[in-house]
Motif scaffolding. Sequence first.
Motif, PDB file in Angstrom:
ATOM      1  N   SER A   3       0.817  -1.211   0.000  1.00  0.00           N
ATOM      2  CA  SER A   3       0.000   0.000   0.000  1.00  0.00           C
ATOM      3  C   SER A   3       0.850   1.260   0.000  1.00  0.00           C
ATOM      4  N   GLY A   4       2.158   1.111  -0.228  1.00  0.00           N
ATOM      5  CA  GLY A   4       3.017   2.282  -0.392  1.00  0.00           C
ATOM      6  C   GLY A   4       3.123   3.145   0.846  1.00  0.00           C
ATOM      7  N   VAL A   5       2.961   4.435   0.629  1.00  0.00           N
ATOM      8  CA  VAL A   5       3.330   5.401   1.661  1.00  0.00           C
ATOM      9  C   VAL A   5       2.140   5.776   2.552  1.00  0.00           C
ATOM     10  N   VAL A   6       0.909   5.403   2.123  1.00  0.00           N
ATOM     11  CA  VAL A   6      -0.298   5.859   2.830  1.00  0.00           C
ATOM     12  C   VAL A   6      -0.302   5.503   4.327  1.00  0.00           C
ATOM     13  N   PRO A   7      -0.023   4.231   4.703  1.00  0.00           N
ATOM     14  CA  PRO A   7      -0.066   3.929   6.142  1.00  0.00           C
ATOM     15  C   PRO A   7       0.921   4.748   6.948  1.00  0.00           C
ATOM     16  N   TYR A   8       2.075   5.058   6.369  1.00  0.00           N
ATOM     17  CA  TYR A   8       3.061   5.836   7.126  1.00  0.00           C
ATOM     18  C   TYR A   8       2.577   7.263   7.341  1.00  0.00           C
ATOM     19  N   ILE A   9       1.878   7.799   6.329  1.00  0.00           N
ATOM     20  CA  ILE A   9       1.305   9.144   6.507  1.00  0.00           C
ATOM     21  C   ILE A   9       0.260   9.110   7.622  1.00  0.00           C
ATOM     22  N   GLY A  14      -1.266  10.486  13.145  1.00  0.00           N
ATOM     23  CA  GLY A  14      -1.746   9.978  14.429  1.00  0.00           C
ATOM     24  C   GLY A  14      -0.781  10.289  15.556  1.00  0.00           C
ATOM     25  N   VAL A  15       0.504  10.045  15.318  1.00  0.00           N
ATOM     26  CA  VAL A  15       1.505  10.325  16.354  1.00  0.00           C
ATOM     27  C   VAL A  15       1.543  11.822  16.652  1.00  0.00           C
ATOM     28  N   PHE A  16       1.395  12.642  15.594  1.00  0.00           N
ATOM     29  CA  PHE A  16       1.408  14.088  15.797  1.00  0.00           C
ATOM     30  C   PHE A  16       0.273  14.512  16.745  1.00  0.00           C
ATOM     31  N   PHE A  17      -0.960  13.987  16.499  1.00  0.00           N
ATOM     32  CA  PHE A  17      -2.067  14.414  17.358  1.00  0.00           C
ATOM     33  C   PHE A  17      -1.937  13.827  18.769  1.00  0.00           C
ATOM     34  N   ASP A  18      -1.369  12.640  18.891  1.00  0.00           N
ATOM     35  CA  ASP A  18      -1.074  12.121  20.231  1.00  0.00           C
ATOM     36  C   ASP A  18      -0.122  13.067  20.959  1.00  0.00           C
ATOM     37  N   LEU A  19       0.852  13.599  20.211  1.00  0.00           N
ATOM     38  CA  LEU A  19       1.796  14.552  20.810  1.00  0.00           C
ATOM     39  C   LEU A  19       1.086  15.825  21.249  1.00  0.00           C
ATOM     40  N   VAL A  20       0.168  16.335  20.383  1.00  0.00           N
ATOM     41  CA  VAL A  20      -0.603  17.531  20.754  1.00  0.00           C
ATOM     42  C   VAL A  20      -1.376  17.262  22.047  1.00  0.00           C
ATOM     43  N   GLY A  21      -1.982  16.060  22.136  1.00  0.00           N
ATOM     44  CA  GLY A  21      -2.709  15.712  23.355  1.00  0.00           C
ATOM     45  C   GLY A  21      -1.797  15.735  24.570  1.00  0.00           C
ATOM     46  N   ALA A  22      -0.575  15.227  24.409  1.00  0.00           N
ATOM     47  CA  ALA A  22       0.364  15.202  25.532  1.00  0.00           C
ATOM     48  C   ALA A  22       0.767  16.620  25.941  1.00  0.00           C
ATOM     49  N   ILE A  23       0.986  17.495  24.931  1.00  0.00           N
ATOM     50  CA  ILE A  23       1.322  18.890  25.255  1.00  0.00           C
ATOM     51  C   ILE A  23       0.161  19.545  25.995  1.00  0.00           C
ATOM     52  N   GLY A  24      -1.074  19.260  25.509  1.00  0.00           N
ATOM     53  CA  GLY A  24      -2.257  19.796  26.189  1.00  0.00           C
ATOM     54  C   GLY A  24      -2.325  19.340  27.631  1.00  0.00           C
ATOM     55  N   LEU A  50      -4.125   3.113  14.307  1.00  0.00           N
ATOM     56  CA  LEU A  50      -4.692   1.777  14.091  1.00  0.00           C
ATOM     57  C   LEU A  50      -5.195   1.609  12.662  1.00  0.00           C
ATOM     58  N   VAL A  51      -5.791   2.677  12.095  1.00  0.00           N
ATOM     59  CA  VAL A  51      -6.223   2.587  10.692  1.00  0.00           C
ATOM     60  C   VAL A  51      -5.002   2.443   9.786  1.00  0.00           C
ATOM     61  N   GLY A  52      -3.911   3.130  10.147  1.00  0.00           N
ATOM     62  CA  GLY A  52      -2.670   2.963   9.396  1.00  0.00           C
ATOM     63  C   GLY A  52      -2.196   1.522   9.410  1.00  0.00           C
ATOM     64  N   VAL A  53      -2.301   0.883  10.575  1.00  0.00           N
ATOM     65  CA  VAL A  53      -1.921  -0.533  10.670  1.00  0.00           C
ATOM     66  C   VAL A  53      -2.817  -1.384   9.771  1.00  0.00           C
ATOM     67  N   LEU A  54      -4.131  -1.060   9.765  1.00  0.00           N
ATOM     68  CA  LEU A  54      -5.069  -1.804   8.907  1.00  0.00           C
ATOM     69  C   LEU A  54      -4.688  -1.654   7.436  1.00  0.00           C
ATOM     70  N   VAL A  55      -4.411  -0.412   7.002  1.00  0.00           N
ATOM     71  CA  VAL A  55      -4.051  -0.193   5.603  1.00  0.00           C
ATOM     72  C   VAL A  55      -2.739  -0.913   5.273  1.00  0.00           C
ATOM     73  N   HIS A  56      -1.828  -0.918   6.232  1.00  0.00           N
ATOM     74  CA  HIS A  56      -0.528  -1.543   5.999  1.00  0.00           C
ATOM     75  C   HIS A  56      -0.636  -3.051   5.867  1.00  0.00           C
ATOM     76  N   GLY A  63      -4.864  -6.742  10.761  1.00  0.00           N
ATOM     77  CA  GLY A  63      -5.667  -5.598  10.331  1.00  0.00           C
ATOM     78  C   GLY A  63      -7.025  -5.553  11.004  1.00  0.00           C
ATOM     79  N   ILE A  64      -7.680  -6.732  11.091  1.00  0.00           N
ATOM     80  CA  ILE A  64      -9.010  -6.780  11.712  1.00  0.00           C
ATOM     81  C   ILE A  64      -8.924  -6.412  13.186  1.00  0.00           C
ATOM     82  N   LYS A  65      -7.887  -6.912  13.862  1.00  0.00           N
ATOM     83  CA  LYS A  65      -7.719  -6.552  15.279  1.00  0.00           C
ATOM     84  C   LYS A  65      -7.528  -5.059  15.435  1.00  0.00           C
ATOM     85  N   ALA A  66      -6.734  -4.463  14.544  1.00  0.00           N
ATOM     86  CA  ALA A  66      -6.512  -3.018  14.625  1.00  0.00           C
ATOM     87  C   ALA A  66      -7.817  -2.260  14.436  1.00  0.00           C
ATOM     88  N   LEU A  67      -8.625  -2.702  13.463  1.00  0.00           N
ATOM     89  CA  LEU A  67      -9.897  -2.022  13.215  1.00  0.00           C
ATOM     90  C   LEU A  67     -10.821  -2.134  14.430  1.00  0.00           C
TER      91      LEU A  67
END
Lengths: 110, 167
Positions: A3-9, A14-24, A50-56, A63-67
Amino acid sequence: MNSGVVPYILISIGVFFDLVGAIGLLRLPDVYNRLQAATKCVTLGTCLILVGVLVHSGWNAMGIKALLAAVFVLWTSPTGSHALARGAHIAGVPLWERSVVDKYREDTGH
Amino acid sequence: MDTLKRRLLDFTIIFGLWLLLTWSLDWQGLIVGAILAVLIAFFLSGLLPEKAGRLFSPVRWFWALVHMALLSFWIIVANFDVLYRVVHPNLPIRPGIVKIKTTLKSDQAKAFLANSITLTPGTLTVDVIGDSLYVHWINVHERLEDTEAMTRDIAGRFESTLRRVFD
Protein backbone atom coordinates in the motif's frame (compact mmCIF):
# COMPACT_ATOMS: atom_id res chain seq x y z
CA MET A 1 -0.49 -5.86 0.90
CA ASN A 2 1.57 -3.28 -0.94
CA SER A 3 0.00 0.00 0.00
CA GLY A 4 3.02 2.28 -0.39
CA VAL A 5 3.33 5.40 1.66
CA VAL A 6 -0.30 5.86 2.83
CA PRO A 7 -0.07 3.93 6.14
CA TYR A 8 3.06 5.84 7.13
CA ILE A 9 1.30 9.14 6.51
CA LEU A 10 -1.68 8.01 8.61
CA ILE A 11 0.55 6.80 11.44
CA SER A 12 2.60 10.02 11.37
CA ILE A 13 -0.51 12.21 11.61
CA GLY A 14 -1.75 9.98 14.43
CA VAL A 15 1.50 10.32 16.35
CA PHE A 16 1.41 14.09 15.80
CA PHE A 17 -2.07 14.41 17.36
CA ASP A 18 -1.07 12.12 20.23
CA LEU A 19 1.80 14.55 20.81
CA VAL A 20 -0.60 17.53 20.75
CA GLY A 21 -2.71 15.71 23.36
CA ALA A 22 0.36 15.20 25.53
CA ILE A 23 1.32 18.89 25.25
CA GLY A 24 -2.26 19.80 26.19
CA LEU A 25 -2.01 17.52 29.20
CA LEU A 26 1.01 19.52 30.37
CA ARG A 27 -0.10 23.05 29.47
CA LEU A 28 -3.77 23.18 30.42
CA PRO A 29 -4.56 24.23 33.98
CA ASP A 30 -6.93 21.72 35.63
CA VAL A 31 -8.07 18.13 35.41
CA TYR A 32 -11.19 18.92 33.33
CA ASN A 33 -9.33 20.93 30.69
CA ARG A 34 -6.63 18.30 30.56
CA LEU A 35 -9.21 15.59 30.01
CA GLN A 36 -10.53 17.59 27.07
CA ALA A 37 -7.15 17.58 25.33
CA ALA A 38 -6.40 14.00 26.27
CA THR A 39 -9.74 12.62 25.05
CA LYS A 40 -10.00 14.35 21.70
CA CYS A 41 -6.42 14.15 20.51
CA VAL A 42 -5.63 10.72 21.84
CA THR A 43 -8.84 9.28 20.34
CA LEU A 44 -8.13 10.62 16.86
CA GLY A 45 -4.37 9.96 17.12
CA THR A 46 -4.76 6.38 18.26
CA CYS A 47 -7.52 5.64 15.74
CA LEU A 48 -5.36 7.00 12.90
CA ILE A 49 -2.42 4.85 14.00
CA LEU A 50 -4.69 1.78 14.09
CA VAL A 51 -6.22 2.59 10.69
CA GLY A 52 -2.67 2.96 9.40
CA VAL A 53 -1.92 -0.53 10.67
CA LEU A 54 -5.07 -1.80 8.91
CA VAL A 55 -4.05 -0.19 5.60
CA HIS A 56 -0.53 -1.54 6.00
CA SER A 57 -1.41 -5.15 6.76
CA GLY A 58 -4.73 -5.50 4.89
CA TRP A 59 -7.74 -7.63 5.86
CA ASN A 60 -5.92 -10.28 7.87
CA ALA A 61 -5.69 -11.13 11.57
CA MET A 62 -3.64 -8.05 12.42
CA GLY A 63 -5.67 -5.60 10.33
CA ILE A 64 -9.01 -6.78 11.71
CA LYS A 65 -7.72 -6.55 15.28
CA ALA A 66 -6.51 -3.02 14.62
CA LEU A 67 -9.90 -2.02 13.22
CA LEU A 68 -11.77 -3.52 16.19
CA ALA A 69 -9.37 -1.78 18.59
CA ALA A 70 -10.08 1.53 16.82
CA VAL A 71 -13.84 1.01 17.23
CA PHE A 72 -13.41 0.20 20.92
CA VAL A 73 -11.19 3.23 21.51
CA LEU A 74 -13.76 5.45 19.80
CA TRP A 75 -16.47 3.97 21.98
CA THR A 76 -14.76 3.77 25.37
CA SER A 77 -12.47 6.79 25.48
CA PRO A 78 -15.27 9.39 25.85
CA THR A 79 -17.02 7.11 28.34
CA GLY A 80 -13.82 6.82 30.37
CA SER A 81 -13.22 10.56 30.43
CA HIS A 82 -16.82 11.13 31.52
CA ALA A 83 -16.23 8.76 34.44
CA LEU A 84 -12.96 10.50 35.34
CA ALA A 85 -14.47 14.00 35.15
CA ARG A 86 -17.52 13.00 37.19
CA GLY A 87 -15.38 11.16 39.73
CA ALA A 88 -12.99 14.09 40.08
CA HIS A 89 -15.89 16.51 40.58
CA ILE A 90 -17.58 14.34 43.21
CA ALA A 91 -14.24 13.84 45.00
CA GLY A 92 -13.97 17.64 45.22
CA VAL A 93 -11.23 18.43 42.69
CA PRO A 94 -11.70 22.19 42.10
CA LEU A 95 -12.05 23.83 38.71
CA TRP A 96 -9.32 26.22 37.61
CA GLU A 97 -9.71 29.50 39.53
CA ARG A 98 -10.44 31.44 36.32
CA SER A 99 -13.31 29.15 35.30
CA VAL A 100 -16.46 31.19 34.75
CA VAL A 101 -19.29 28.92 35.88
CA ASP A 102 -20.01 25.56 37.56
CA LYS A 103 -23.65 24.59 37.08
CA TYR A 104 -22.92 21.04 38.20
CA ARG A 105 -21.92 22.22 41.69
CA GLU A 106 -24.92 24.57 41.85
CA ASP A 107 -27.34 21.78 40.98
CA THR A 108 -25.91 18.74 42.74
CA GLY A 109 -23.89 20.26 45.58
CA HIS A 110 -20.83 18.06 45.00
CA MET B 1 -38.59 -8.59 20.90
CA ASP B 2 -38.78 -11.38 23.49
CA THR B 3 -35.98 -12.28 25.85
CA LEU B 4 -34.86 -15.51 24.21
CA LYS B 5 -34.49 -13.87 20.80
CA ARG B 6 -32.54 -11.04 22.39
CA ARG B 7 -30.22 -13.49 24.13
CA LEU B 8 -29.66 -15.38 20.87
CA LEU B 9 -28.78 -12.09 19.21
CA ASP B 10 -26.36 -11.35 22.08
CA PHE B 11 -24.78 -14.74 21.47
CA THR B 12 -24.43 -14.07 17.74
CA ILE B 13 -22.78 -10.70 18.31
CA ILE B 14 -20.35 -11.98 20.95
CA PHE B 15 -19.42 -15.08 18.96
CA GLY B 16 -19.00 -13.00 15.79
CA LEU B 17 -16.69 -10.64 17.65
CA TRP B 18 -14.71 -13.63 18.92
CA LEU B 19 -14.33 -14.95 15.37
CA LEU B 20 -13.09 -11.57 14.15
CA LEU B 21 -10.63 -11.21 17.03
CA THR B 22 -9.15 -14.69 16.78
CA TRP B 23 -9.44 -14.80 12.96
CA SER B 24 -9.08 -18.58 12.79
CA LEU B 25 -11.45 -21.50 12.33
CA ASP B 26 -9.46 -23.89 14.49
CA TRP B 27 -11.98 -26.14 16.30
CA GLN B 28 -10.47 -25.57 19.76
CA GLY B 29 -10.83 -21.83 19.37
CA LEU B 30 -14.40 -22.21 18.14
CA ILE B 31 -15.39 -24.33 21.16
CA VAL B 32 -13.86 -21.93 23.69
CA GLY B 33 -15.49 -18.99 21.92
CA ALA B 34 -18.90 -20.69 21.87
CA ILE B 35 -18.71 -21.55 25.57
CA LEU B 36 -17.73 -17.99 26.49
CA ALA B 37 -20.45 -16.52 24.29
CA VAL B 38 -23.09 -18.76 25.90
CA LEU B 39 -21.88 -17.81 29.39
CA ILE B 40 -21.93 -14.10 28.64
CA ALA B 41 -25.18 -14.09 26.67
CA PHE B 42 -27.28 -16.31 28.93
CA PHE B 43 -25.89 -15.87 32.44
CA LEU B 44 -25.17 -12.15 32.60
CA SER B 45 -27.72 -9.41 32.14
CA GLY B 46 -28.33 -8.88 28.43
CA LEU B 47 -26.31 -6.60 26.18
CA LEU B 48 -29.18 -5.39 24.07
CA PRO B 49 -32.05 -3.18 25.19
CA GLU B 50 -35.76 -4.04 25.01
CA LYS B 51 -36.25 -2.68 21.49
CA ALA B 52 -33.40 -4.61 19.84
CA GLY B 53 -35.56 -5.30 16.80
CA ARG B 54 -34.46 -1.86 15.61
CA LEU B 55 -31.08 -3.40 14.83
CA PHE B 56 -32.66 -4.79 11.68
CA SER B 57 -33.93 -1.46 10.38
CA PRO B 58 -31.89 -0.33 7.34
CA VAL B 59 -33.16 3.24 7.68
CA ARG B 60 -31.72 3.44 11.20
CA TRP B 61 -28.41 2.04 9.97
CA PHE B 62 -28.35 4.65 7.22
CA TRP B 63 -28.75 7.43 9.79
CA ALA B 64 -26.12 5.78 11.98
CA LEU B 65 -23.68 6.05 9.06
CA VAL B 66 -24.66 9.70 8.55
CA HIS B 67 -24.02 10.26 12.26
CA MET B 68 -20.60 8.59 12.01
CA ALA B 69 -19.64 10.82 9.06
CA LEU B 70 -20.80 13.93 10.94
CA LEU B 71 -18.95 12.82 14.07
CA SER B 72 -15.73 12.12 12.14
CA PHE B 73 -15.83 15.64 10.70
CA TRP B 74 -16.31 17.22 14.14
CA ILE B 75 -13.57 15.05 15.69
CA ILE B 76 -11.11 16.43 13.15
CA VAL B 77 -12.28 20.00 13.82
CA ALA B 78 -11.96 19.30 17.57
CA ASN B 79 -8.36 18.22 17.15
CA PHE B 80 -7.38 21.39 15.33
CA ASP B 81 -9.25 23.35 18.02
CA VAL B 82 -7.17 21.69 20.75
CA LEU B 83 -4.01 22.22 18.66
CA TYR B 84 -4.78 25.96 18.42
CA ARG B 85 -5.52 26.37 22.13
CA VAL B 86 -2.55 24.33 23.28
CA VAL B 87 0.19 25.91 21.16
CA HIS B 88 -1.15 29.50 21.47
CA PRO B 89 1.17 31.36 23.86
CA ASN B 90 -1.73 33.02 25.75
CA LEU B 91 -3.71 29.79 26.22
CA PRO B 92 -7.08 31.17 25.00
CA ILE B 93 -9.52 29.31 27.26
CA ARG B 94 -12.52 30.39 29.31
CA PRO B 95 -13.67 27.15 30.92
CA GLY B 96 -16.72 26.28 32.98
CA ILE B 97 -19.38 23.63 33.47
CA VAL B 98 -22.70 24.51 31.83
CA LYS B 99 -26.05 22.77 31.78
CA ILE B 100 -27.94 21.90 28.61
CA LYS B 101 -31.27 20.18 28.00
CA THR B 102 -31.73 17.41 25.47
CA THR B 103 -34.98 16.39 23.81
CA LEU B 104 -33.78 12.83 23.15
CA LYS B 105 -35.77 10.19 25.00
CA SER B 106 -34.03 6.82 25.10
CA ASP B 107 -31.01 6.00 27.27
CA GLN B 108 -29.03 4.80 24.26
CA ALA B 109 -29.57 8.07 22.42
CA LYS B 110 -28.51 10.08 25.49
CA ALA B 111 -25.41 7.93 25.95
CA PHE B 112 -24.37 8.40 22.33
CA LEU B 113 -25.13 12.12 22.53
CA ALA B 114 -22.95 12.42 25.64
CA ASN B 115 -20.08 10.56 23.97
CA SER B 116 -20.43 12.56 20.75
CA ILE B 117 -20.35 15.82 22.73
CA THR B 118 -17.15 14.71 24.44
CA LEU B 119 -15.44 14.12 21.10
CA THR B 120 -16.43 17.46 19.53
CA PRO B 121 -14.67 20.83 19.84
CA GLY B 122 -14.19 22.18 23.34
CA THR B 123 -16.83 20.18 25.19
CA LEU B 124 -16.75 17.25 27.64
CA THR B 125 -19.80 15.66 29.21
CA VAL B 126 -19.40 15.43 32.98
CA ASP B 127 -22.77 13.90 33.88
CA VAL B 128 -26.24 13.16 32.58
CA ILE B 129 -29.16 13.55 35.00
CA GLY B 130 -32.63 13.05 33.51
CA ASP B 131 -32.74 15.24 30.42
CA SER B 132 -29.97 17.59 31.61
CA LEU B 133 -26.41 17.21 30.47
CA TYR B 134 -23.63 18.88 32.46
CA VAL B 135 -20.92 19.80 29.99
CA HIS B 136 -17.44 21.14 30.69
CA TRP B 137 -16.89 23.77 28.01
CA ILE B 138 -13.40 25.07 27.35
CA ASN B 139 -14.62 28.37 25.91
CA VAL B 140 -17.96 29.36 27.48
CA HIS B 141 -19.62 32.22 25.62
CA GLU B 142 -21.16 35.32 27.17
CA ARG B 143 -24.85 34.42 27.50
CA LEU B 144 -24.51 32.20 30.56
CA GLU B 145 -28.22 31.96 31.39
CA ASP B 146 -29.38 31.19 27.85
CA THR B 147 -29.76 27.41 28.11
CA GLU B 148 -31.43 27.14 24.71
CA ALA B 149 -28.63 28.88 22.82
CA MET B 150 -26.02 26.74 24.56
CA THR B 151 -27.98 23.57 23.82
CA ARG B 152 -28.08 24.56 20.17
CA ASP B 153 -24.33 25.21 20.11
CA ILE B 154 -23.32 22.04 21.92
CA ALA B 155 -25.91 19.37 21.17
CA GLY B 156 -27.80 20.75 18.18
CA ARG B 157 -25.53 19.28 15.55
CA PHE B 158 -26.16 15.69 16.70
CA GLU B 159 -29.70 15.56 18.06
CA SER B 160 -31.49 15.21 14.73
CA THR B 161 -29.41 12.27 13.46
CA LEU B 162 -29.42 10.50 16.83
CA ARG B 163 -33.19 10.90 17.06
CA ARG B 164 -33.53 9.13 13.73
CA VAL B 165 -31.23 6.33 14.88
CA PHE B 166 -32.58 5.62 18.37
CA ASP B 167 -35.90 7.29 19.17
